[in-house]
Scaffold this motif. Structure first.
Motif, PDB file in Angstrom:
ATOM      1  N   GLY A  24     -10.167  17.986   2.962  1.00 25.70           N
ATOM      2  CA  GLY A  24      -9.498  19.117   2.319  1.00 25.70           C
ATOM      3  C   GLY A  24     -10.004  20.485   2.732  1.00 25.70           C
ATOM      4  O   GLY A  24      -9.601  21.489   2.156  1.00 25.70           O
ATOM      5  N   ALA A  25     -10.887  20.541   3.718  1.00 24.47           N
ATOM      6  CA  ALA A  25     -11.403  21.834   4.185  1.00 24.47           C
ATOM      7  C   ALA A  25     -10.314  22.593   4.937  1.00 24.47           C
ATOM      8  O   ALA A  25      -9.490  22.000   5.622  1.00 24.47           O
ATOM      9  CB  ALA A  25     -12.607  21.630   5.097  1.00 24.47           C
ATOM     10  N   SER A  26     -10.355  23.911   4.803  1.00 25.76           N
ATOM     11  CA  SER A  26      -9.458  24.749   5.599  1.00 25.76           C
ATOM     12  C   SER A  26      -9.874  24.650   7.061  1.00 25.76           C
ATOM     13  O   SER A  26     -10.988  24.210   7.379  1.00 25.76           O
ATOM     14  CB  SER A  26      -9.558  26.207   5.138  1.00 25.76           C
ATOM     15  OG  SER A  26     -10.853  26.718   5.440  1.00 25.76           O
TER      16      SER A  26
ATOM     17  N   PRO B 226     -18.836  24.106  -0.001  1.00 21.91           N
ATOM     18  CA  PRO B 226     -17.804  23.891  -1.017  1.00 21.91           C
ATOM     19  C   PRO B 226     -16.425  23.885  -0.355  1.00 21.91           C
ATOM     20  O   PRO B 226     -16.117  24.764   0.464  1.00 21.91           O
ATOM     21  CB  PRO B 226     -17.966  25.078  -1.963  1.00 21.91           C
ATOM     22  CG  PRO B 226     -18.793  26.077  -1.235  1.00 21.91           C
ATOM     23  CD  PRO B 226     -19.521  25.374  -0.139  1.00 21.91           C
ATOM     24  N   LEU B 227     -15.634  22.894  -0.684  1.00 18.51           N
ATOM     25  CA  LEU B 227     -14.318  22.756  -0.056  1.00 18.51           C
ATOM     26  C   LEU B 227     -13.302  23.757  -0.583  1.00 18.51           C
ATOM     27  O   LEU B 227     -12.319  24.046   0.078  1.00 18.51           O
ATOM     28  CB  LEU B 227     -13.789  21.334  -0.262  1.00 18.51           C
ATOM     29  CG  LEU B 227     -14.574  20.255   0.473  1.00 18.51           C
ATOM     30  CD1 LEU B 227     -14.134  18.882   0.000  1.00 18.51           C
ATOM     31  CD2 LEU B 227     -14.377  20.404   1.978  1.00 18.51           C
ATOM     32  N   ASP B 228     -13.543  24.310  -1.760  1.00 13.72           N
ATOM     33  CA  ASP B 228     -12.558  25.213  -2.365  1.00 13.72           C
ATOM     34  C   ASP B 228     -13.041  26.657  -2.445  1.00 13.72           C
ATOM     35  O   ASP B 228     -12.483  27.452  -3.180  1.00 13.72           O
ATOM     36  CB  ASP B 228     -12.190  24.719  -3.758  1.00 13.72           C
ATOM     37  CG  ASP B 228     -13.399  24.644  -4.684  1.00 13.72           C
ATOM     38  OD1 ASP B 228     -14.539  24.891  -4.224  1.00 13.72           O
ATOM     39  OD2 ASP B 228     -13.202  24.315  -5.865  1.00 13.72           O
ATOM     40  N   ALA B 229     -14.085  27.005  -1.690  1.00 13.64           N
ATOM     41  CA  ALA B 229     -14.626  28.369  -1.760  1.00 13.64           C
ATOM     42  C   ALA B 229     -13.622  29.356  -1.167  1.00 13.64           C
ATOM     43  O   ALA B 229     -13.247  29.239  -0.010  1.00 13.64           O
ATOM     44  CB  ALA B 229     -15.948  28.463  -1.011  1.00 13.64           C
ATOM     45  N   PRO B 230     -13.182  30.349  -1.963  1.00 15.18           N
ATOM     46  CA  PRO B 230     -12.195  31.307  -1.458  1.00 15.18           C
ATOM     47  C   PRO B 230     -12.772  32.299  -0.456  1.00 15.18           C
ATOM     48  O   PRO B 230     -12.113  32.668   0.500  1.00 15.18           O
ATOM     49  CB  PRO B 230     -11.734  32.034  -2.719  1.00 15.18           C
ATOM     50  CG  PRO B 230     -12.856  31.871  -3.680  1.00 15.18           C
ATOM     51  CD  PRO B 230     -13.534  30.581  -3.341  1.00 15.18           C
TER      52      PRO B 230
ATOM     53  N   THR C  20     -18.340  13.537   0.870  1.00 11.33           N
ATOM     54  CA  THR C  20     -17.799  14.504  -0.085  1.00 11.33           C
ATOM     55  C   THR C  20     -18.024  13.978  -1.492  1.00 11.33           C
ATOM     56  O   THR C  20     -17.976  12.767  -1.744  1.00 11.33           O
ATOM     57  CB  THR C  20     -16.288  14.752   0.124  1.00 11.33           C
ATOM     58  OG1 THR C  20     -15.592  13.516   0.026  1.00 11.33           O
ATOM     59  CG2 THR C  20     -16.029  15.394   1.469  1.00 11.33           C
TER      60      THR C  20
ATOM     61  N   ARG D 264     -17.246  15.688  -5.531  1.00 14.03           N
ATOM     62  CA  ARG D 264     -16.918  16.776  -6.458  1.00 14.03           C
ATOM     63  C   ARG D 264     -16.611  18.099  -5.757  1.00 14.03           C
ATOM     64  O   ARG D 264     -17.112  19.148  -6.146  1.00 14.03           O
ATOM     65  CB  ARG D 264     -18.024  16.948  -7.480  1.00 14.03           C
ATOM     66  CG  ARG D 264     -18.207  15.745  -8.362  1.00 14.03           C
ATOM     67  CD  ARG D 264     -19.251  15.971  -9.423  1.00 14.03           C
ATOM     68  NE  ARG D 264     -19.466  14.729 -10.133  1.00 14.03           N
ATOM     69  CZ  ARG D 264     -20.616  14.071 -10.141  1.00 14.03           C
ATOM     70  NH1 ARG D 264     -21.650  14.543  -9.500  1.00 14.03           N
ATOM     71  NH2 ARG D 264     -20.719  12.945 -10.792  1.00 14.03           N
ATOM     72  N   GLY D 265     -15.825  18.032  -4.699  1.00 12.98           N
ATOM     73  CA  GLY D 265     -15.408  19.248  -4.023  1.00 12.98           C
ATOM     74  C   GLY D 265     -16.439  19.866  -3.103  1.00 12.98           C
ATOM     75  O   GLY D 265     -16.275  21.005  -2.674  1.00 12.98           O
TER      76      GLY D 265
ATOM     77  N   ARG E 103     -16.402  33.410   1.785  1.00 12.95           N
ATOM     78  CA  ARG E 103     -17.740  32.979   2.154  1.00 12.95           C
ATOM     79  C   ARG E 103     -18.375  34.003   3.045  1.00 12.95           C
ATOM     80  O   ARG E 103     -17.714  34.836   3.644  1.00 12.95           O
ATOM     81  CB  ARG E 103     -17.655  31.638   2.862  1.00 12.95           C
ATOM     82  CG  ARG E 103     -16.868  30.661   1.992  1.00 12.95           C
ATOM     83  CD  ARG E 103     -17.278  29.273   2.071  1.00 12.95           C
ATOM     84  NE  ARG E 103     -18.197  28.961   3.089  1.00 12.95           N
ATOM     85  CZ  ARG E 103     -17.864  28.394   4.237  1.00 12.95           C
ATOM     86  NH1 ARG E 103     -16.627  28.122   4.483  1.00 12.95           N
ATOM     87  NH2 ARG E 103     -18.769  28.096   5.127  1.00 12.95           N
TER      88      ARG E 103
END
Length: 121
Positions: free
Chosen positions: A17-19, A111-115, A55, A57-58, A117
Motif C-alpha cells: 500500500g505504499a505510494s 508508515p504506509l499512510d504518512a501524508p 507490514t 498496523r500500517g 515526510r
C-alpha cells in the motif's frame, strides 16, 4: 544484487500500500544499507546479506542483516558517510544493533499512510 534487492523491496512496499514515492524512498534506503554491507561488513571478502520486509498496523518494516565484522567504530562515526544519514532522514525509525565479529542489523520503519515526510536536502 544490490539493485535487485531494492527493486524487490520496492515492489513489496507497493503491494503493501505504499505510494510510489515511499516505495522509491524505501528502495533507496535498502540500496544504502546493502551498499554498507558490501563496503564494510566482510573486509573485502565474500559474505551474505539478508533483507526482510514485513507490514504490521500500517507500518512497513525493512530489516537488513549481515553476519560480518560488526560496527567497529559504532553508528554515527565519521566513517559512516552519507548512507546512514539518508536512511535516518527517510525512515520514520531506524534501529541499529551490532555485535563485533557477528554482524549488524538495521531495522527501518516507514508508515504506509504518512501524508508528509522529511526530505533529503
Amino acid at each position: 544484487m544490490k539493485a535487485l534487492s531494492a527493486d524487490v523491496v520496492a515492489e513489496a512496499a507497493t503491494d503493501a500500500g505504499a505510494s510510489s514515492t515511499l516505495a522509491d524512498e524505501v528502495a533507496l534506503c535498502v540500496d544504502e544499507a546493502v551498499a554498507n554491507v558490501a563496503r564494510h561488513a566482510y573486509d573485502h571478502s565474500f559474505g551474505s546479506v539478508t533483507v526482510l520486509v514485513q507490514t504490521d498496523r500500517g507500518v512497513l518494516t525493512v530489516i537488513v542483516r549481515d553476519q560480518g565484522r560488526g560496527l567497529v567504530d559504532g553508528p554515527g562515526s565519521e566513517s559512516d558517510g552519507f548512507g546512514l544519514r539518508i536512511i535516518e532522514t527517510l525512515a520514520s525509525e531506524l534501529a541499529i544493533s551490532s555485535v563485533p565479529k557477528r554482524g549488524t542489523e538495521l531495522r527501518m520503519q516507514f508508515p504506509l499512510d504518512a501524508p508528509q515526510r522529511r526530505r533529503v536536502a
